[in-house]
Design an enzyme around this catalytic site. Structure first.
Site, PDB file in Angstrom:
ATOM      1  N   GLY A  45       0.841  -1.186   0.000  1.00  0.00           N
ATOM      2  CA  GLY A  45       0.000   0.000   0.000  1.00  0.00           C
ATOM      3  C   GLY A  45       0.877   1.238   0.000  1.00  0.00           C
ATOM      4  O   GLY A  45       2.031   1.191   0.437  1.00  0.00           O
ATOM      5  N   GLN A  50       2.680  10.017   1.516  1.00  0.00           N
ATOM      6  CA  GLN A  50       3.993   9.384   1.529  1.00  0.00           C
ATOM      7  C   GLN A  50       4.841   9.762   0.317  1.00  0.00           C
ATOM      8  O   GLN A  50       6.041   9.512   0.306  1.00  0.00           O
ATOM      9  CB  GLN A  50       3.863   7.857   1.585  1.00  0.00           C
ATOM     10  CG  GLN A  50       3.303   7.353   2.890  1.00  0.00           C
ATOM     11  CD  GLN A  50       3.201   5.859   2.881  1.00  0.00           C
ATOM     12  OE1 GLN A  50       2.217   5.291   2.413  1.00  0.00           O
ATOM     13  NE2 GLN A  50       4.246   5.203   3.373  1.00  0.00           N
ATOM     14  N   CYS A  98       6.142   0.078   7.461  1.00  0.00           N
ATOM     15  CA  CYS A  98       5.712   1.215   6.649  1.00  0.00           C
ATOM     16  C   CYS A  98       6.880   1.662   5.777  1.00  0.00           C
ATOM     17  O   CYS A  98       8.015   1.741   6.259  1.00  0.00           O
ATOM     18  CB  CYS A  98       5.256   2.348   7.570  1.00  0.00           C
ATOM     19  SG  CYS A  98       4.699   3.825   6.700  1.00  0.00           S
ATOM     20  N   LEU A  99       6.601   1.977   4.524  1.00  0.00           N
ATOM     21  CA  LEU A  99       7.658   2.427   3.619  1.00  0.00           C
ATOM     22  C   LEU A  99       8.279   3.742   4.078  1.00  0.00           C
ATOM     23  O   LEU A  99       9.437   4.018   3.771  1.00  0.00           O
ATOM     24  CB  LEU A  99       7.117   2.546   2.187  1.00  0.00           C
ATOM     25  CG  LEU A  99       6.627   1.235   1.568  1.00  0.00           C
ATOM     26  CD1 LEU A  99       6.050   1.494   0.177  1.00  0.00           C
ATOM     27  CD2 LEU A  99       7.720   0.192   1.515  1.00  0.00           C
ATOM     28  N   HIS A 140      -4.337   0.912   7.487  1.00  0.00           N
ATOM     29  CA  HIS A 140      -2.979   1.470   7.581  1.00  0.00           C
ATOM     30  C   HIS A 140      -2.824   2.642   6.609  1.00  0.00           C
ATOM     31  O   HIS A 140      -2.354   3.716   6.991  1.00  0.00           O
ATOM     32  CB  HIS A 140      -1.943   0.376   7.272  1.00  0.00           C
ATOM     33  CG  HIS A 140      -0.538   0.855   7.302  1.00  0.00           C
ATOM     34  ND1 HIS A 140       0.331   0.546   8.321  1.00  0.00           N
ATOM     35  CD2 HIS A 140       0.167   1.629   6.444  1.00  0.00           C
ATOM     36  CE1 HIS A 140       1.501   1.116   8.086  1.00  0.00           C
ATOM     37  NE2 HIS A 140       1.429   1.773   6.948  1.00  0.00           N
ATOM     38  N   GLU A 141      -3.247   2.448   5.358  1.00  0.00           N
ATOM     39  CA  GLU A 141      -3.106   3.520   4.361  1.00  0.00           C
ATOM     40  C   GLU A 141      -4.074   4.669   4.653  1.00  0.00           C
ATOM     41  O   GLU A 141      -3.728   5.838   4.490  1.00  0.00           O
ATOM     42  CB  GLU A 141      -3.321   2.977   2.944  1.00  0.00           C
ATOM     43  CG  GLU A 141      -2.308   1.914   2.535  1.00  0.00           C
ATOM     44  CD  GLU A 141      -0.864   2.300   2.770  1.00  0.00           C
ATOM     45  OE1 GLU A 141      -0.506   3.482   2.597  1.00  0.00           O
ATOM     46  OE2 GLU A 141      -0.066   1.421   3.131  1.00  0.00           O
ATOM     47  N   HIS A 144      -2.741   7.190   6.987  1.00  0.00           N
ATOM     48  CA  HIS A 144      -1.854   8.189   6.379  1.00  0.00           C
ATOM     49  C   HIS A 144      -2.637   9.421   5.920  1.00  0.00           C
ATOM     50  O   HIS A 144      -2.152  10.539   6.045  1.00  0.00           O
ATOM     51  CB  HIS A 144      -1.088   7.612   5.189  1.00  0.00           C
ATOM     52  CG  HIS A 144       0.095   6.787   5.565  1.00  0.00           C
ATOM     53  ND1 HIS A 144       1.199   7.307   6.202  1.00  0.00           N
ATOM     54  CD2 HIS A 144       0.360   5.472   5.380  1.00  0.00           C
ATOM     55  CE1 HIS A 144       2.097   6.351   6.395  1.00  0.00           C
ATOM     56  NE2 HIS A 144       1.604   5.224   5.906  1.00  0.00           N
TER      57      HIS A 144
END
Length: 189
Positions: A45, A50, A98-99, A140-141, A144
């Site tokens: 995701g 991000q 997380c990226l 999770h996304e 953000h």
């Protein structure tokens, strides 16, 4: 085009993102670039904040989890102007990463079921229910776009224990196999 991923500590990751209109400039290209960036970084995701855009947009592809949940085979979706309508079911832990926060993984508790209202990439409105890992990836996304990170779900003690690692990430003291933008690194160095 692969975009740099914004690292922990950048203020954009703590900002509540704005809804967008269908005429948002270069939206199709942004979505394509986000998928390319996500796949290159081996993520499931990626949210627009991000990649430096404070808008309510995220993409998911939970196909890597299809061995655990076969219904996730080809589970690839775009969420525009998403708003969670309901969270229900038992909270359950899962080791998330997380990226924007490379090399840190923590067990995070989330509800097992969600109902979410959103538009897809063709501006078709949906109100769908998701469960299990699909719900988790979406939550999770979605976080953000609400200015939250998975680390915000940690206990104060656990967060203190990883604070040095988090500070190092914002300074660029981390190895990531993808291009990142670090808030505490001055340009021209």
């Amino acid at each position: 085009m692969k975009l740099p991923i914004v690292a922990y500590g950048d203020p954009i990751l703590k900002r509540v993102a704005k809804d967008i209109e269908p005429a948002f400039p270069n939206l199709k290209e942004l979505i394509a670039d986000m998928y390319e960036t996500m796949y290159a970084a081996r993520g499931v995701g990626l949210a627009a904040p991000q990649v430096g855009q404070s808008i309510r947009l995220f993409v998911v592809d939970a196909t890597p989890f299809d061995e655990d949940e076969p219904e996730l085979k080809n589970f690839k979706k775009v969420f525009i102007n998403a708003h969670i309508v309901e969270e229900s079911g038992e909270e359950w832990p899962f080791n998330e990463g997380c990226l924007s926060i490379p090399d840190i993984r923590e067990d995070i508790y989330r509800n097992s079921n969600i109902r979410i209202s959103y538009y897809d990439e063709n501006w078709v409105h949906h109100e769908d229910s998701f469960k299990g890992l699909a719900a988790r990836v979406i939550q999770h996304e979605y976080d953000h776009t609400d200015g939250k990170l998975f680390t915000d779900h940690l206990s104060p003690l656990r967060k203190r224990l990883i604070q040095k690692k988090l500070n190092d990430i914002s300074k660029g003291i981390v190895k990531a196999e993808y291009k990142m933008k670090f808030p505490a690194v001055k340009k021209g160095r």
